[in-house]
Structures are given as C-alpha cells and as structure tokens.
Design an enzyme around this catalytic site. Structure first.
Site, PDB file in Angstrom:
ATOM      1  CB  THR A  26      34.632 -59.995  41.953  1.00 34.55           C
ATOM      2  OG1 THR A  26      35.953 -60.009  41.426  1.00 34.55           O
ATOM      3  CG2 THR A  26      34.240 -61.401  42.359  1.00 34.55           C
ATOM      4  N   GLY A  43      36.657 -54.826  48.377  1.00 30.61           N
ATOM      5  CA  GLY A  43      37.077 -54.312  49.679  1.00 30.61           C
ATOM      6  C   GLY A  43      36.540 -52.918  49.916  1.00 30.61           C
ATOM      7  CD  GLU A  48      43.365 -58.064  41.435  1.00 32.17           C
ATOM      8  OE1 GLU A  48      43.508 -58.010  40.205  1.00 32.17           O
ATOM      9  OE2 GLU A  48      42.569 -57.343  42.063  1.00 32.17           O
TER      10      GLU A  48
END
Lengths: 684, 684
Positions: B169, B208, B451
């Site tokens: 992303t 993350g 997601e």
C-alpha cells in the site's frame, strides 16, 4: 514545517511535485463548478453577515494565539501529560475569555463558543476539564440556589476563585437517578448534613473535572431528615483545600482512568466517609430543610427538569456541529483522492464521482442541515416553554420533554453512525488520528449514553406517545407535534402514496401513527391476556422504541421542510437546499422501506421510483458538494484534519503530521539496542 | 491489588460489601438456570475435548508468564513508550514460541494463536509489530520465491535473524493495486533493479512493523524492463543495517503516526531514492526477469490471488473471535448490572431482563456462531479449491474469490456494528478503556478498510453475480453457491412465504435473486438508453453493493442451518443452537423487512408474526445467555475487561483498574501548583 524543508527531509531532491498541484487543482475546480454562492448559505446558517463576521473574528483571536497551540500533538503524550497540558491550556483559555469579558469584548456567546464542538473543541481537542464548571456547576447554583446562596457562591464561581463540578452519576446508577445511593442525613444538633457513601456502587463516577481539577462539587444525594428519605437533592460540597488542593477529610477522590475518547476531561470518582457540611450548603430554592430538620417540599417536582432539557438541546446542536466537521473532511478528501478506474485508459477519477461514495456522503450533508434546523427549532420551543413555565404554565412541558428525549437520542445515534460512515469513506486514512475523524466519533458516541441513555430516552418519548394516542382515541385535542395522530384514529393509516416532498412528510407521519397504533394494540392485547401493565410494557418495548424513533423522524423531516419555507434566499440557493431536503426525506424512506410498504400506501414500484429519485439527487448535488461544505465555514484549525483542509493538500499534510511523531525524531529507537538486536542475534 | 487493601484505600473501614456478594450471586444464579451443558458447546466449537484442553494449556502457559504482563496498562503510556513496550513483549513472546517449537512443544497452531484475536491480542493488546513478518513476509517468500530464493531467505526469516514486512500500500493507492507508483527499473549493465519513489503519493504508507522495526521488506513495485512496464511484482529490499538498524542508503523511513487503534503495530512509511538491489531479489517463482532483461510472464495472473484470499478468510475468523469477546463482556455485565424498575416497589431488575437489552445482545450472540461457521466453511472451501488449483484446475477460483470478498466485507461491517452495539449496551461504562470494548472495536473496524475496502469488495462480488445471472439466463449450469439463481430465471421471485427456518433460507435466496435480477435489468435499461457499460455500472452501483450483501446474507443463513444439521449433539444443546439459528434468521428478515415485503411473497402480517417470533426467541434464550457466552470459553486474561470477567465482580474491577492510573498515584498533580492555583488566585 516548510514544505521544501519537509520534502528535503523525506528525500526528494526537488520540490517540483506533481501531486501537490494536482490536488489543489481538483478542489479549486470543484469550487468553480458551484451553482450557488456559498457565502449566502454561510450567512443564513450563522444568522446574518454580521454574525459570520463576529464568529470569524473570535476564531481568529483565539486560534492565532501561540499559547493555545500544542508543540507535540496531544495524542503522542502519556495520559498524565495529556491531563497536564489540558489544565495549562484551559487556564490560559478561560483567563483570556475573562479578560475579554472584562474589557467588554465578550458575551455569553463567547462562553458558548468556548464550550462548543466548534471553537472550543479546536483548542481542547479531547475534552475540557473545566466544562462542567460552566455548564453545570454555575447554572445549578443559579437555577436551584436561593438568592442568599447565589450571593454567597456565584461571585467566587464566576470569577473562578473556586472551580466546581456536578457529581450526580454513581458507579451503580446513571440515567435512573432515583436509584442513587449517596446519602445526606440531616443532624439538627449541629445543623449539618452528613454526606456518606454507604456502598461501593454509591461512589460518584464519571463527573468531568472531578478527578484532580475541581475543588467544589454539587453533589446529588438522597436526603434523610426527621427519619424519612426525601429523595434526591443537590448539595454544595468542598472537595479539596483551596490552598493545597489536598482532598478534604473524608473525601476519597481520583480519576476513573482512560476512555474511548475525551481523555482530557478528567472524569473522576468520589466517595464520602461521613463528610459534614453546613445546612446552608443544600441548594434550597425549591425544597428546603429547616433548622429543626423539618422538610418543606418543592412546589413541583418538574422544576428541576430545566437544566436536563437544556443540556439535551445543546447536545443536538453539538452533534450537528461535529457531523458538519466530519462531512467537510470526507467531502474534501473525496474531491482530492483519485482511485481506480471507471473507464479503461482514462485518468483515475475523483472518488466522489463514484455513486457509492456519493451515497455515503451526501445524505450526511443533508443530515447536518436537518439536525441543525431541528436544534434551532427545539431551542426556540425550549425558550418559549420555559418562559411559559415561569408564569406557572406547565401544560407543554411533557411535549418538550418528549421531543428533547427523542431528538437527543436519534440525533446522537444518527450522528455517530454518520461520522463513522464519513470516516470509512476516507478508507484507511480516515483511521489516522490526524484525520480528526476518530476523535470526532469519540465525542459524539459518548452522547449516546450520557445525559440519559438513548434507549431509556426513547422509551420516555414512547410513554408520551402512548398517552397521546389514548387522548386521540378519547377525542381529546392533541398538542401540535402529535396532532398527526388525530387522523390515524378515524381512518386507517394507509393513505395513497404521493411522490412529492409533502407526500413524504405525510408518509412519515402515517408510518409513525401506524407504529404507535400497533404498539398500543399489542400492549392492550397483552394486558387482556393477563399480563401486568408493566410486563406488557416491557414485552412491547422493542416496538415502543421504534415508535419514538419513527415519531422523531417525522419531526425531523417535517421541520426541515417547514424551515426551508421560512427562508428568503436566492433561487440558486433555494434549489440546493431543496435538493438536500429531498435527499434527506427520500433517503430515510429507503432506509426504512419496510415501514413504508403496505399497509402504508407505498408499493414496491414507489420504492423503485424513490431509488431513482435518490440517484438523480446524488447526481444533482455532486457539483455543489464541496461548495456546500465550504459554506459550513469551518476553518482549518477547527477542522484540525490532514484530510479536510480547505486547500486540499491531503498528502503533504499527512506527511507533515507524521513528522510530528516523537518516534520519528530519531532514526533508531532505543528498543532496537535493548530488545530487538539481542532477539535477532539470538539464533532462535 | 487485594480487595481489602483497595477498599481500605478507597476509604471503606470494612470489607463487608453488599454489592460484592450480590453481583457474584447474580451471575452464579444465571449459571444455575442453564438448560444445557456449556462444556459440550465449548468442545463442539473447539473441534473436540482434546482441542479444548490443548488451547487452555497454551493459554495458561503464556498468560501466566510475568514477563508478558504489563506493570502499567499501555493506555497510560506515551505513544513512544507504547512502541517500546510492544517491542519488548513481542521479542519475549516470539522467543518463547521458538523455544517451544524447538522443544517439539509447538506447531503451526501455536503461531496461529499468537497472531489471532484471542491469545495473541491478550498479550499484544493494541497490535503486534511482528505480525506482518509471520503473516505476509514469510508466506510471500514461500509462495512467490523460487526454490533458490527460499533456500536463501527462509532460514534467516524463520529463525528471526531478519525481520520483515510487506510493503504494498502507498499513500496514494490502497485497494486498487494496479495504480501503485513505486518503480523497479531493471539495469542489465549491473544486473540490478533500481527501486524508486517518483512522487510523494508513491511512498509506501501503512505496512505494519515498517516504521522502526523491520529491517527487510517485500516491496511491491511496477516493474520496467526492456523499455516497457510489466505491472506490479514483489522484490526483497533491505531497509536497515542489520547491526546498527540505521536506514540503508536511499531509504526514507519512519512511522505514520497515531491511529484510532492498533497503536503498537508501528505502521510505517517508506520512500526510495533510486535504491539498487540485485536481480536475485525479485521473487521469481511466477514471472521472471532474465539477466539480459528479458521478461518471462507468469503462466497465470491468478496465481497471486492465494495469499489475498487466505488473509480474507482469516479476517472472518478473527471478526468472529472479537465479536465473541464483546458479546461475552456485554452479556455478563447485563447479568450483573441492576437498574431502574420494572414494577414499583420491586428490586431493580438485571438489565438483561429488559426486552430492549435482549434485542441488543442476543442477535449478536447468534452472529458469533453464524460468522464462526461461515469462517469454518470458507476455510474448507479455500483448502479444497487451492488444492484443485495446484492441479491446474482454476474453475472454482472466481466463486471462492466472490465469497471471500463479500464475507470479509459483510462480516467486518456487521462485526464492527455489533461490537458498538455491545459497547453501548454497557452504557457509560462501555466507554471505559478497561471494558476492552473500545480497543476491540478499533481492531475490527480497521478490517473494514484494510485488505480490500469493503465497498470495492462488494462490487467485486457483484461482478461475479452479474456474470452468474447472465449464465443463468443463458441456461449455463451455475456453481453451487449461486445455484439458487436458476429458479429465479424461470419463475418470478415471489414465492409463498413459509413461516419456518427453511422458509426463511429460501426467502433470503429469493430476495438476493430478486435484487440481482433487478440490478441486471437496470444496468441493461441504462445501456439501452445510450450510456456506456462503465457508466451504467457506476450508476447502478448502489444496488449492486446491495445485491452482494443480500447474496452474502443468504449464504450466512443457509450455512448456519446446514452446519447445524451436521452436528451430533445432545437434544438440550441442539435446542439452544436451533433457537440461536432461528433468531439470526428472523432478525435479518426484520432488519431488511423492506426487501422481504411484496413482491417477495412476504406480507405485513408475516412481518408482524416474525416480530412475535423474535420476541419469543429472546425470552427463550434469556435463561441460557450467560451459559452460552461461558461456552465460548474466553478466559479473563483474553477478555481483558473489567465488565466481563467470569466472576462478575464488575464494580470492584472498575475500581482496581482506576487505581492503576499514574494520575491516581499522587493526591495532587503538579499542574495544580504550576497552572491551576495561579489561575484560581488571579482574581479574574
């Protein structure tokens, strides 16, 4: 941080940035497309051009003050540091407010703005530890204190020599205030009340500013005198020494801990170990305890309704403000964000061009206005009815109470949902604190449970509606807001569907009347079946909450339409407002289509036509969307959102916000050396 | 803290506490009322008694480890301290996991539990900075790396010599991955790729562990070779020096800042200033770039679907887990909380005796099971279809994709709403962090946008449904989950309403078929009217998302019914499960009653009968409510909630939690002397 500097730090050798220009262009192009003058709407919403000017000047005065700005955003601080920062800023803010007042530059309007969801929440973003001092402590002394008590306390409170809070809610009891357990026993020997917390659940729990801030409180307790319990009454209790701030003898006090939001309000707990206060500290404008302990009842137990209803009216206003912020952020972001493809080979469209995105955003623009107009209307009704009250006329009090209950409940619930819809419409970026959408949700969702839990309030409205229904069936004339029930008694509620705004208003009333009638029938059926009225009420209560909600929606839609009719505005603005009103009305029919279908006169084809109408309205509103939210005139400092600023520099601002994180001040965090490196080198 | 000690601190001279006993009694009485054996349901949900035992032992092993406990709850720490704590605990946790693995005591199940919404989230409550290493970095190397690449990287990754993340992303692009802007230009002279961030929006944003934790990443970038763009491909890039942890040359890296939740996941940003990596660092199991720059296409572009679908299946499981927690908390609290009065003079009832409270809670108990069974079913389907895939059979891939999309979307959205309903059902106390409801919401609502954004996913399912509809009208045989469309082609979708579970399943399918048929008709009408297929799609997209949702609800209800039929359980448990299944089915008809009314064969009387059925079910489930949530068998450490612990000591725990606040360690905070006292004494 200057953009050049930031870009350099981020590793760009040049400041030529395609995105920067593209984003700004997108939002500027939106403004060019507008078919109306946003300033006209701003003036209308403010109540006139001079009001707009006044508001803007006040915003400038406070928001340009460096002492009220944060070096590091509060969300990076520890809970304790957040509290300390909020005290620092609250002291500076209210000192400034007082100075302006003394210079004749401030009025009640200024206090209102400082405690509101707009200017106030721009400075104290996560709650205000002094709020209850102004919103509850001072007004309760004014409203429920005798003239002597007002003389004694008001000066000190008003000049902030003391700082107070309002301690009603307990660990074990919230909305059901009759269940409060704190006791106040009158001792005629010493002419004192003994305030006590007999159980753990009797501890006060939740009052804002109570934790470590306030040194006085209005404490609501069960009064006992001459051997009998007299119900709950308000008492002024000193909590902390004025010089040392140490808790007074017998006072057990602290904060309740972290919460979903509002972490700077310093909500506290409070227990009493037989704390003695002078008789004069009971607020005695209504009920009294004489020196010998004789209890003199209040002339009416409805006299304390006032503050409670006032706060609920304010909540509706605040929810409208918060929702306006969320909608402004999401609409501007949706004009700047480009994503995916509609047609192969074409540039990525602005996400606001997706019909599904319009469907998420535009009904919420309309809701801002619906709630704002409802708040205005309720405010006027409140003022009218309270002045009737001062002349001893209590006739319309139950109606006002019923309206305040359902509007507080429906608007806070709708508002919270709408803000989440706006946040999710911003995708992942809405999840960032710097979007300001999470905090805005935190503030509004709190209103669903405080000042009367929403389901309990809906049931209070339902009780009024059941009474109104029985009056209607008995041929008694109904008050204006339930007059629509009259026709439902004689005819059945299935009128012919009329594809117009007026038709939708009537359909909403028909639906409400139908639900009220059905719930009343089911109640009666249950009672006839041998169930007690209380159990029948409980067994019917799901439907009863739905009655109150349907009634409230009929009020909201009708009031939107009625308000529009009173406006004298340009044709271009009138068209935009009408489109929003229609969207609001149509949207709610489709949301509740099950209620509108037979026997309420609406057919499946009617619903399909409404869907088409909705889609047409979304397309009509599309070119004006940015200009409509512009007209809410929420300045960048109040919006406080990387996604929603007026210039549309979304991506740059996201980076600027990330650069403020203390974690980003060092390339390597110390936890690497302490934990991570040993872990990586341990050859697991 | 011992209760005696706490009570003493809070100012009680005695430990005799009425409330303590009363609360415990209430919840114990609930357990006595149960009509079934909760352990039987626990075993059923775990997959057998031995599985239950295994899970409990593992929980005990980790949750009794003092090194994994917090001294001060993380919510009181600064953002930086939260990060440091999470690294400390993550290192200890995964060291322990590895040690167990080496001793032969752990398996994949253990890793799954550590990364799940149950055990994992009990230890790392606000996110896990290592999660993507295990969930994305390692699996991507395994799934998309050649054997040589696996040999090179898997050992080091598996032994945690390096720690990785998955950087896909970007600031400007999320779900629409074709729009990613990061580039990877192949340079045949040096046999290197040059990774670059050409724009601000091309910066990686969100992964993350990326901020300050990972030293390697899989980077997804647009591949350019021999003068052409070849689309997105995965590359392994070193981000930080293994010894110093300093960012590598050309790597611009940091964290993105605070968020609504998951503040310990260390989400980061990442930019590249022409970073060179060897050719071997492109993962080449599918597509390849030869030394001279020749591009060799992947045999199928569907081969990378796998991980994406896997993650969506896991999300459905996790949402079910989180919702089970929220429901357990709210149900137990509602058994302990007593409030208001049903009948004058009688004791305050448990709030779970209010029909409106049952209506808030019990359908969500049923949802836990519906989602759990759907996750199980989807997991099996995923395994079956991926093994077909390995044999080259891709026929059922689109169906699996469509199911994973809509189930992820509907379950995450329903789950988030349900958790908020549970939180609000706990009144103000649900707003406390220590209820653990706000954090649980934060974790689940995040799944609505990550997601694959939910609306985008629903439209992907809708695309499959439109194809299926056209196949049905062309007489082509349909795959099992859309076979119900077949009958809608020939007959109209208004079948006679049948007041039974089977009838409701069919009604759900009829509604879905009706909506699909209508959307297809509207699409065609628009195209015939001269609009391009793309615009017609966009204009119909509100209805299309509703098709996907209706399809998904039909799947969820049908699967619940089908799953029940496979269980061999005692009659008493079967009755309870059937009641929950009926409640789920009836609840959703009433929620969407507009869809079920004519022409779908349902009349207003049918709806009224369903309302009665719903109320009957709520009353039937009432005595078993606590036992049902007990059977979810979530231990107190995993629940981590002052409101939801097994013993029902709600009020004591709220105090115990408040006592942990660092602000409460001192009677007077320093801000009094520094700011508040000068303010109070300034005679404003």
């Amino acid at each position: 941080m200057a953009w050049d500097n930031l870009m350099y730090k981020m590793g760009f050798k040049t400041t030529k940035n395609v995105v920067y220009n593209k984003c700004s262009e997108d939002i500027e192009n939106e403004r060019k497309k507008s078919t109306f003058d946003p300033l006209e709407l701003t003036h209308l919403l403010d109540g006139g051009p001079e009001k707009t000017l006044e508001r803007r000047e006040r915003e400038k005065l406070f928001l340009s003050d460096p002492e009220l700005m944060d070096d590091v955003p509060a969300e990076y601080l520890s809970h304790k540091e957040k509290y300390e920062l909020s005290i620092k800023k609250a002291c500076k803010l209210f000192k400034k407010v007082s100075q302006l007042r003394d210079q004749g530059g401030g009025d009640m309007e200024m206090f209102k703005q400082m405690l509101s969801g707009m200017l106030g929440s721009a400075i104290l973003k996560d709650g205000n530890p002094f709020a209850l001092h102004y919103v509850m402590f001072v007004p309760t002394i004014m409203g429920q204190g005798t003239l002597e008590q007002q003389a004694l306390w008001m000066g000190r409170a008003w000049n902030c020599e003391i700082i107070g809070t309002y301690a009603q809610t307990e660990l074990g009891h919230g909305t059901f205030i009759r269940g409060l357990e704190t006791t106040a026993h009158y001792d005629p020997k010493t002419k004192e009340f003994i305030i006590n917390s007999p159980t753990l659940t009797s501890y006060k729990w939740w009052p804002g500013g109570l934790g470590h801030t306030a040194n006085y409180a209005i404490v609501v307790a069960q009064l006992y005198t001459t051997g009998a319990c007299r119900g709950i009454h308000p008492f002024i209790v000193q909590l902390r020494d004025e010089d040392t701030h140490k808790p007074m003898k017998g006072i057990k006090i602290g904060e309740i801990g972290t919460k979903l939001g509002m972490n700077a309000t310093n909500n506290g707990y409070l227990g009493f170990d037989k704390v003695r206060i002078p008789r004069e500290n009971m607020l005695m404008k209504n009920a009294q305890v004489l020196e010998d302990g004789t209890y003199v009842k209040s002339p009416s137990d409805k006299l304390t309704y006032g503050t409670m209803m006032f706060v609920r009216v304010v909540i509706v206003q605040d929810v409208a403000s918060y929702l306006s912020k969320a909608v402004t952020i999401a609409v501007r972001y949706s004009a700047v964000r480009r994503q995916s493809e509609l047609k192969p080979g074409e540039p990525e469209p602005q996400i606001m061009d997706y019909r599904t995105q319009q469907y998420k955003l535009f009904p919420n623009i309309a809701s801002c206005l619906a709630m704002r107009f409802a708040a205005m209307w309720l405010w006027n009704l409140y003022n009218n009815i309270t002045s009737e009250l001062e002349e001893g006329d209590m006739e319309r009090l139950p109606e006002l109470h019923a309206l305040a209950c359902c509007l507080k409940s429906v608007c806070s619930a709708d508002g919270a949902k709408a803000i989440e819809t706006c946040r999710l419409a911003c995708g992942g970026h809405g999840y960032m604190t710097c979007s300001n959408l999470p905090a805005t949700y935190g503030l509004v969702t709190a209103a669903c449970t405080y000042e009367g839990e929403n389901t309990v309030l809906l049931l209070q409205t339902a009780r009024f509606l059941m009474k109104a229904w029985h009056q209607a069936t008995s041929g008694i004339k109904l008050t204006p807001t339930v007059a629509y029930l009259q026709s439902a008694v004689t005819s059945d509620t299935s009128r012919h569907w009329e594809h117009s705004l007026q038709g939708i208003v009537r359909a909403h009333q028909d639906v409400a009347a139908g639900k009220i009638k059905l719930a009343a029938t089911n109640m009666e059926r249950r009672i006839r079946g041998g169930i007690s009225p209380e159990d029948a009420w409980n067994n019917t209560s799901i439907e009863l909450t739905q009655c109150a909600e349907a009634h409230c929606r009929a009020i909201l839609v009708n009031n939107f339409v009625q308000t529009l009719e009173t406006f004298k505005v340009s044709d271009s603005l009138h068209l935009v407002l009408t489109q929003l009103c229609e969207l609001y009305a149509v949207h709610w029919v489709l949301q509740k289509s099950g209620d509108f279908l037979r026997p309420h006169g609406t057919s499946r084809d009617d619903i399909n036509n409404l869907q088409t109408w909705l889609e047409t309205l979304l397309a009509q509103i599309r070119p004006n969307a940015v200009s409509i939210v512009d007209s809410f005139d929420i300045c960048d400092e109040v919006l406080s959102s990387a996604l929603g600023a007026r210039d549309g520099r979304v991506y740059e601002r996201l980076f600027e916000e990330a650069a403020k994180s203390p974690l980003n001040k060092e390339p390597v965090n110390k936890s690497f050396h302490k934990y991570l490196k040993p872990f990586l080198k341990s050859n697991l």
